[in-house]
Design an enzyme around this catalytic site. Sequence first.
Site, PDB file in Angstrom:
ATOM      1  N   ASP A  94      10.883   2.195  -8.103  1.00 39.78           N
ATOM      2  CA  ASP A  94      10.953   3.626  -8.339  1.00 39.78           C
ATOM      3  C   ASP A  94      11.631   3.872  -9.681  1.00 39.78           C
ATOM      4  O   ASP A  94      12.154   2.964 -10.315  1.00 39.78           O
ATOM      5  CB  ASP A  94      11.653   4.357  -7.190  1.00 39.78           C
ATOM      6  CG  ASP A  94      13.070   3.868  -6.938  1.00 39.78           C
ATOM      7  OD1 ASP A  94      13.633   3.216  -7.825  1.00 39.78           O
ATOM      8  OD2 ASP A  94      13.597   4.149  -5.856  1.00 39.78           O
ATOM      9  N   GLY A  96      14.260   5.599 -10.610  1.00 40.31           N
ATOM     10  CA  GLY A  96      15.696   5.815 -10.688  1.00 40.31           C
ATOM     11  C   GLY A  96      16.080   7.277 -10.668  1.00 40.31           C
ATOM     12  O   GLY A  96      17.262   7.618 -10.567  1.00 40.31           O
ATOM     13  N   GLY A  97      15.092   8.157 -10.756  1.00 38.86           N
ATOM     14  CA  GLY A  97      15.372   9.582 -10.807  1.00 38.86           C
ATOM     15  C   GLY A  97      16.074  10.099  -9.575  1.00 38.86           C
ATOM     16  O   GLY A  97      17.034  10.870  -9.669  1.00 38.86           O
ATOM     17  N   PHE A  98      15.614   9.701  -8.396  1.00 36.11           N
ATOM     18  CA  PHE A  98      16.210  10.195  -7.156  1.00 36.11           C
ATOM     19  C   PHE A  98      17.689   9.839  -7.086  1.00 36.11           C
ATOM     20  O   PHE A  98      18.534  10.661  -6.720  1.00 36.11           O
ATOM     21  CB  PHE A  98      15.461   9.616  -5.945  1.00 36.11           C
ATOM     22  CG  PHE A  98      16.035  10.043  -4.621  1.00 36.11           C
ATOM     23  CD1 PHE A  98      15.668  11.254  -4.062  1.00 36.11           C
ATOM     24  CD2 PHE A  98      16.933   9.237  -3.938  1.00 36.11           C
ATOM     25  CE1 PHE A  98      16.214  11.662  -2.833  1.00 36.11           C
ATOM     26  CE2 PHE A  98      17.473   9.631  -2.723  1.00 36.11           C
ATOM     27  CZ  PHE A  98      17.103  10.852  -2.174  1.00 36.11           C
ATOM     28  N   ASP A 147      10.768  11.553 -12.795  1.00 43.20           N
ATOM     29  CA  ASP A 147      10.513  12.929 -12.384  1.00 43.20           C
ATOM     30  C   ASP A 147      11.822  13.597 -12.010  1.00 43.20           C
ATOM     31  O   ASP A 147      12.849  12.941 -11.880  1.00 43.20           O
ATOM     32  CB  ASP A 147       9.551  12.967 -11.193  1.00 43.20           C
ATOM     33  CG  ASP A 147      10.153  12.306  -9.955  1.00 43.20           C
ATOM     34  OD1 ASP A 147      10.856  11.275 -10.116  1.00 43.20           O
ATOM     35  OD2 ASP A 147       9.942  12.792  -8.836  1.00 43.20           O
ATOM     36  N   GLN A 191       5.862  17.106  -7.482  1.00 47.66           N
ATOM     37  CA  GLN A 191       7.063  17.791  -7.043  1.00 47.66           C
ATOM     38  C   GLN A 191       6.744  19.265  -6.784  1.00 47.66           C
ATOM     39  O   GLN A 191       5.609  19.694  -6.921  1.00 47.66           O
ATOM     40  CB  GLN A 191       8.175  17.636  -8.088  1.00 47.66           C
ATOM     41  CG  GLN A 191       8.742  16.227  -8.190  1.00 47.66           C
ATOM     42  CD  GLN A 191       9.574  15.821  -6.978  1.00 47.66           C
ATOM     43  OE1 GLN A 191       9.878  16.626  -6.091  1.00 47.66           O
ATOM     44  NE2 GLN A 191       9.952  14.543  -6.931  1.00 47.66           N
ATOM     45  N   GLY A 218      10.137  14.309  -3.107  1.00 47.37           N
ATOM     46  CA  GLY A 218      10.929  15.453  -2.711  1.00 47.37           C
ATOM     47  C   GLY A 218      10.701  15.937  -1.296  1.00 47.37           C
ATOM     48  O   GLY A 218      10.937  17.113  -0.995  1.00 47.37           O
ATOM     49  N   ASP A 268       7.814   4.176   2.138  1.00 52.61           N
ATOM     50  CA  ASP A 268       9.024   3.348   2.057  1.00 52.61           C
ATOM     51  C   ASP A 268      10.171   4.147   2.621  1.00 52.61           C
ATOM     52  O   ASP A 268      10.162   5.383   2.609  1.00 52.61           O
ATOM     53  CB  ASP A 268       9.341   2.977   0.605  1.00 52.61           C
ATOM     54  CG  ASP A 268      10.040   4.123  -0.123  1.00 52.61           C
ATOM     55  OD1 ASP A 268      11.272   4.086  -0.245  1.00 52.61           O
ATOM     56  OD2 ASP A 268       9.365   5.081  -0.548  1.00 52.61           O
ATOM     57  N   CYS A 306       7.537  -6.837  22.105  1.00 48.36           N
ATOM     58  CA  CYS A 306       7.548  -7.193  20.679  1.00 48.36           C
ATOM     59  C   CYS A 306       7.448  -8.706  20.478  1.00 48.36           C
ATOM     60  O   CYS A 306       7.997  -9.486  21.256  1.00 48.36           O
ATOM     61  CB  CYS A 306       8.829  -6.661  20.039  1.00 48.36           C
ATOM     62  SG  CYS A 306       9.006  -7.039  18.288  1.00 48.36           S
ATOM     63  N   CYS A 308       8.317 -10.080  17.354  1.00 47.04           N
ATOM     64  CA  CYS A 308       9.027 -10.385  16.118  1.00 47.04           C
ATOM     65  C   CYS A 308       9.839 -11.672  16.264  1.00 47.04           C
ATOM     66  O   CYS A 308       9.977 -12.216  17.364  1.00 47.04           O
ATOM     67  CB  CYS A 308       9.948  -9.221  15.727  1.00 47.04           C
ATOM     68  SG  CYS A 308      11.480  -9.125  16.689  1.00 47.04           S
ATOM     69  N   CYS A 311      12.732 -11.158  18.917  1.00 41.99           N
ATOM     70  CA  CYS A 311      12.325 -10.995  20.316  1.00 41.99           C
ATOM     71  C   CYS A 311      11.607 -12.239  20.837  1.00 41.99           C
ATOM     72  O   CYS A 311      11.857 -12.692  21.962  1.00 41.99           O
ATOM     73  CB  CYS A 311      11.430  -9.763  20.457  1.00 41.99           C
ATOM     74  SG  CYS A 311      12.308  -8.199  20.172  1.00 41.99           S
ATOM     75  N   HIS A 338      13.785  -7.300  13.586  1.00 44.33           N
ATOM     76  CA  HIS A 338      13.051  -6.539  14.593  1.00 44.33           C
ATOM     77  C   HIS A 338      12.573  -5.198  14.055  1.00 44.33           C
ATOM     78  O   HIS A 338      11.396  -4.836  14.215  1.00 44.33           O
ATOM     79  CB  HIS A 338      13.912  -6.312  15.828  1.00 44.33           C
ATOM     80  CG  HIS A 338      13.291  -5.364  16.795  1.00 44.33           C
ATOM     81  ND1 HIS A 338      12.304  -5.759  17.681  1.00 44.33           N
ATOM     82  CD2 HIS A 338      13.444  -4.025  16.975  1.00 44.33           C
ATOM     83  CE1 HIS A 338      11.907  -4.696  18.378  1.00 44.33           C
ATOM     84  NE2 HIS A 338      12.585  -3.641  17.959  1.00 44.33           N
TER      85      HIS A 338
END
Length: 382
Positions: A94, A96-98, A147, A191, A218, A268, A306, A308, A311, A338
């Site tokens: 990303d 880095g703006g956030f 952004d 945005q 956003g 994400d 599950c 995984c 589990c 998990h």
Amino acid sequence: MTDAPFAFALEARSGSARAGAFSTPHGSFLTPCFMPVGTHGAVKALTPAQVRATGAQVVLSNTYHLALRPGEALVEKLGGLHEFMRWDGPILTDSGGFQVFSLPNVEISDRGVRFKNPVDGSSMDLTPERSIEIQHALGADIIMAFDECSPYPADAATLRAGVRRTLGWIDRCSKTHAGHENRQALFGIVQGGVDLALRTSCAQSLVALELPGYAIGGVSVGEGHEQLCRVTGHTAPLLPDAKPRYLMGVGLPEDLMAAIGYGMDMFDCVIPTRYARSASAFTSRGRIRLTHRRYRRDGYPIDPACDCGACAAGFSRAYLHHLFAANEVLSAILTTIHNVHFYQRLVREAREAIVADRFEEHRSRFLANYSAQDAAARNADT
């Protein structure tokens, strides 16, 4: 690594939901996909092999944090982010703006953002050009435009200024990125907060640039599930059908299932890893907290349904309860394995339902069961 160009292949639809594949120089990944977050170049508590074993095909790292420490120059010197973190699949960074906009005492101007370096206290600038230069040095396959992520709630003037800067900054990002198009795909970010007219105008301006992918930003800043659905349902159809669509920072299972239904492809969030470290596990019957006393003598795995690594190996809820009580790091490792696997299974089964053209049925069944069970589990754990 190959020199294959970036390309998105749309393979199936079920209503507005889509199944596809996006090719990158470090391989392809199937969509819908969930990207585990490796902020500092590592998914917390997991090795790259463990991340891969969950079914994850692409991971996310953070431009701002890696620029602070260890610095993008060192990462580049040591072979780039793929070599540095020993992940041979696709990576997205990303902008880095956030993170920058979340800092206190930030000075925002049309030029960029000035802030205090939290590591050494020095004054730092992050501009569209600088963000792209850092991402070039890191070497991720997909990079995000710089952004302005407006807060929630925000007044109309703040939202308009955020969109104006976002659109001005994408032009500067694109110019800085010129010549790197075959090595890294630059995605633009829509945005506009909860103002649908602003979302429309921002999306239209970005689409005209014919970028390799588009994101909705956003929508994970405190607006809640209803507004998330409202904004995503409105904005997703405005994005090109033949390009990947990325909903940034989302979210809970119910958020993902709703957004997939609107036609979003990539997601994400830190939720599966962050929740794991505080003993919250996602299961097919809802979310549970392993530190609750009801699990002290429970011999079942986290989720009997599950497969995984935690589990399937037979680690019991009672054992996890003990590990958390003893503050053992293995508690975070097993629960993270998990939870990340749960999210990978969620998007995999959504994809299978899309290919079979039964996504709406699948989503309705999942949400009805999960929301009821999740509420019951949370009530029992209080």
